[in-house]
Write a protein that holds these residues in place. Sequence first.
Motif, PDB file in Angstrom:
ATOM      1  N   GLN A   5      19.449  23.987   8.673  1.00  0.00           N
ATOM      2  CA  GLN A   5      19.334  24.078   7.261  1.00  0.00           C
ATOM      3  C   GLN A   5      19.546  25.742   6.966  1.00  0.00           C
ATOM      4  O   GLN A   5      19.319  26.526   8.021  1.00  0.00           O
ATOM      5  CB  GLN A   5      17.826  23.855   6.638  1.00  0.00           C
ATOM      6  N   VAL A   6      20.016  26.004   5.868  1.00  0.00           N
ATOM      7  CA  VAL A   6      20.145  27.372   5.384  1.00  0.00           C
ATOM      8  C   VAL A   6      19.648  27.519   3.924  1.00  0.00           C
ATOM      9  O   VAL A   6      19.777  26.577   3.071  1.00  0.00           O
ATOM     10  CB  VAL A   6      21.912  27.480   5.109  1.00  0.00           C
ATOM     11  N   LYS A   7      18.652  28.207   3.715  1.00  0.00           N
ATOM     12  CA  LYS A   7      17.910  28.444   2.570  1.00  0.00           C
ATOM     13  C   LYS A   7      18.546  29.543   1.525  1.00  0.00           C
ATOM     14  O   LYS A   7      19.095  30.519   1.848  1.00  0.00           O
ATOM     15  CB  LYS A   7      16.714  29.068   2.645  1.00  0.00           C
ATOM     16  N   ILE A   8      18.945  28.929   0.546  1.00  0.00           N
ATOM     17  CA  ILE A   8      19.414  29.829  -0.883  1.00  0.00           C
ATOM     18  C   ILE A   8      18.480  29.826  -1.875  1.00  0.00           C
ATOM     19  O   ILE A   8      18.323  28.586  -2.399  1.00  0.00           O
ATOM     20  CB  ILE A   8      20.759  29.503  -1.359  1.00  0.00           C
ATOM     21  N   PHE A   9      17.989  30.893  -2.404  1.00  0.00           N
ATOM     22  CA  PHE A   9      16.623  30.698  -3.434  1.00  0.00           C
ATOM     23  C   PHE A   9      15.724  29.801  -3.054  1.00  0.00           C
ATOM     24  O   PHE A   9      15.155  29.126  -3.849  1.00  0.00           O
ATOM     25  CB  PHE A   9      17.283  30.188  -4.667  1.00  0.00           C
ATOM     26  N   LYS A  73      30.270  29.563   0.283  1.00  0.00           N
ATOM     27  CA  LYS A  73      30.484  30.955   0.366  1.00  0.00           C
ATOM     28  C   LYS A  73      29.179  31.970   0.145  1.00  0.00           C
ATOM     29  O   LYS A  73      28.956  32.905   0.585  1.00  0.00           O
ATOM     30  CB  LYS A  73      31.334  31.556  -0.815  1.00  0.00           C
ATOM     31  N   GLY A  74      28.154  31.172  -0.538  1.00  0.00           N
ATOM     32  CA  GLY A  74      27.008  31.982  -0.971  1.00  0.00           C
ATOM     33  C   GLY A  74      26.162  31.959   0.340  1.00  0.00           C
ATOM     34  O   GLY A  74      25.547  33.225   0.539  1.00  0.00           O
ATOM     35  N   ALA A  75      26.248  31.073   1.010  1.00  0.00           N
ATOM     36  CA  ALA A  75      25.432  31.190   2.369  1.00  0.00           C
ATOM     37  C   ALA A  75      26.116  32.382   3.538  1.00  0.00           C
ATOM     38  O   ALA A  75      25.342  33.033   3.959  1.00  0.00           O
ATOM     39  CB  ALA A  75      25.666  29.852   3.317  1.00  0.00           C
ATOM     40  N   LYS A  79      24.939  35.886   5.004  1.00  0.00           N
ATOM     41  CA  LYS A  79      25.178  35.687   6.743  1.00  0.00           C
ATOM     42  C   LYS A  79      24.675  34.497   7.288  1.00  0.00           C
ATOM     43  O   LYS A  79      24.100  34.609   8.416  1.00  0.00           O
ATOM     44  CB  LYS A  79      24.449  37.156   7.339  1.00  0.00           C
ATOM     45  N   GLN A  80      24.792  33.358   6.977  1.00  0.00           N
ATOM     46  CA  GLN A  80      24.283  32.204   7.206  1.00  0.00           C
ATOM     47  C   GLN A  80      25.493  31.440   7.446  1.00  0.00           C
ATOM     48  O   GLN A  80      26.488  31.663   6.309  1.00  0.00           O
ATOM     49  CB  GLN A  80      23.173  31.572   6.500  1.00  0.00           C
ATOM     50  N   ASP A  81      25.526  30.195   7.993  1.00  0.00           N
ATOM     51  CA  ASP A  81      26.711  29.326   8.110  1.00  0.00           C
ATOM     52  C   ASP A  81      26.612  28.125   7.602  1.00  0.00           C
ATOM     53  O   ASP A  81      25.433  27.489   8.273  1.00  0.00           O
ATOM     54  CB  ASP A  81      26.955  29.647   9.694  1.00  0.00           C
TER      55      ASP A  81
END
Length: 243
Positions: A5-9, A73-75, A79-81
């Motif tokens: 998982q990648v967390k954004i906000f 792109k936000g990820a 610096k996350q993928d």
Amino acid sequence: MNIRQVKIFDIPFVSENKETILKLMDDRIKNQEKTYVVTANAEIAMYGKENKNYFDLLRKATYIVPDGIGIVKGAKILKQDIPERVPGIELMTDLLSMANENNQSVYFYGAKKEVIEVMVKNLLIDYPNLNIVGYCDGYNNDEDDSVTNEVIRLNPDYVFVAKGCPLQDEWINQVMAKVDKGLFMGVGGSFDVLGGFEKRAPEIYQKLNLEWLYRIAGNPKRWKRSLALPKFVVEVIKEKYKG
Ligand code: UDP
């Protein structure tokens, strides 16, 4: 399996490719595990960031799928993928193929009456073994409760809901508390596309990640909504330097 998982906000997006996501869903359906799928773009992420109630709904999702190049792109800015964007409409049609192959039952809720009727006809041609147990358009007054009761009674394997955000998520959350199986997915304007009332962007736009631009050009009312994208980028950059 450990799902990346990648967390954004603080919103956890699945960071797997479409094939893996479909396999995960297939396993859950076969095990009759309740599953709530959100396909979120930058606009939905911004809505979740700014609206606590919607954020709380999002946190109940089993999978939040990155539906939009803005999220990928936000990820990257953080610096996350995220390996690829997974458009909700593609996920939906792939799930319909799975349902078609496995003789699973499907329910549809949302969109205008003429749209859902044509969509159902089209789907029965494209997926001849699809077991459509019921459907209801999204514009009857007070239909939410009757559709809830129908879904409880029919107990389908898949429920696709096209009422836009946050209506579709609010309804999904209340019905999911009352059933013991089913994959529930909010699909926004997908019924309009599958009914042939709206066109998906030509492949060249999809390949260039410019599907959003095609959509705005075709529907100027979306201009205002599309402002969520630059706002999202600014907020991601702020998050990056927050420390
Ligand atoms: N819709 C509905 N009932 C409502 C409002 C909207 O069924 O009360 C449907 C609308 O007809 C459309 C879908 O919700 O088919 C999604 O709308 P929109 O394009 O705003 O969603 P998005 O894909 O942008 O989330």
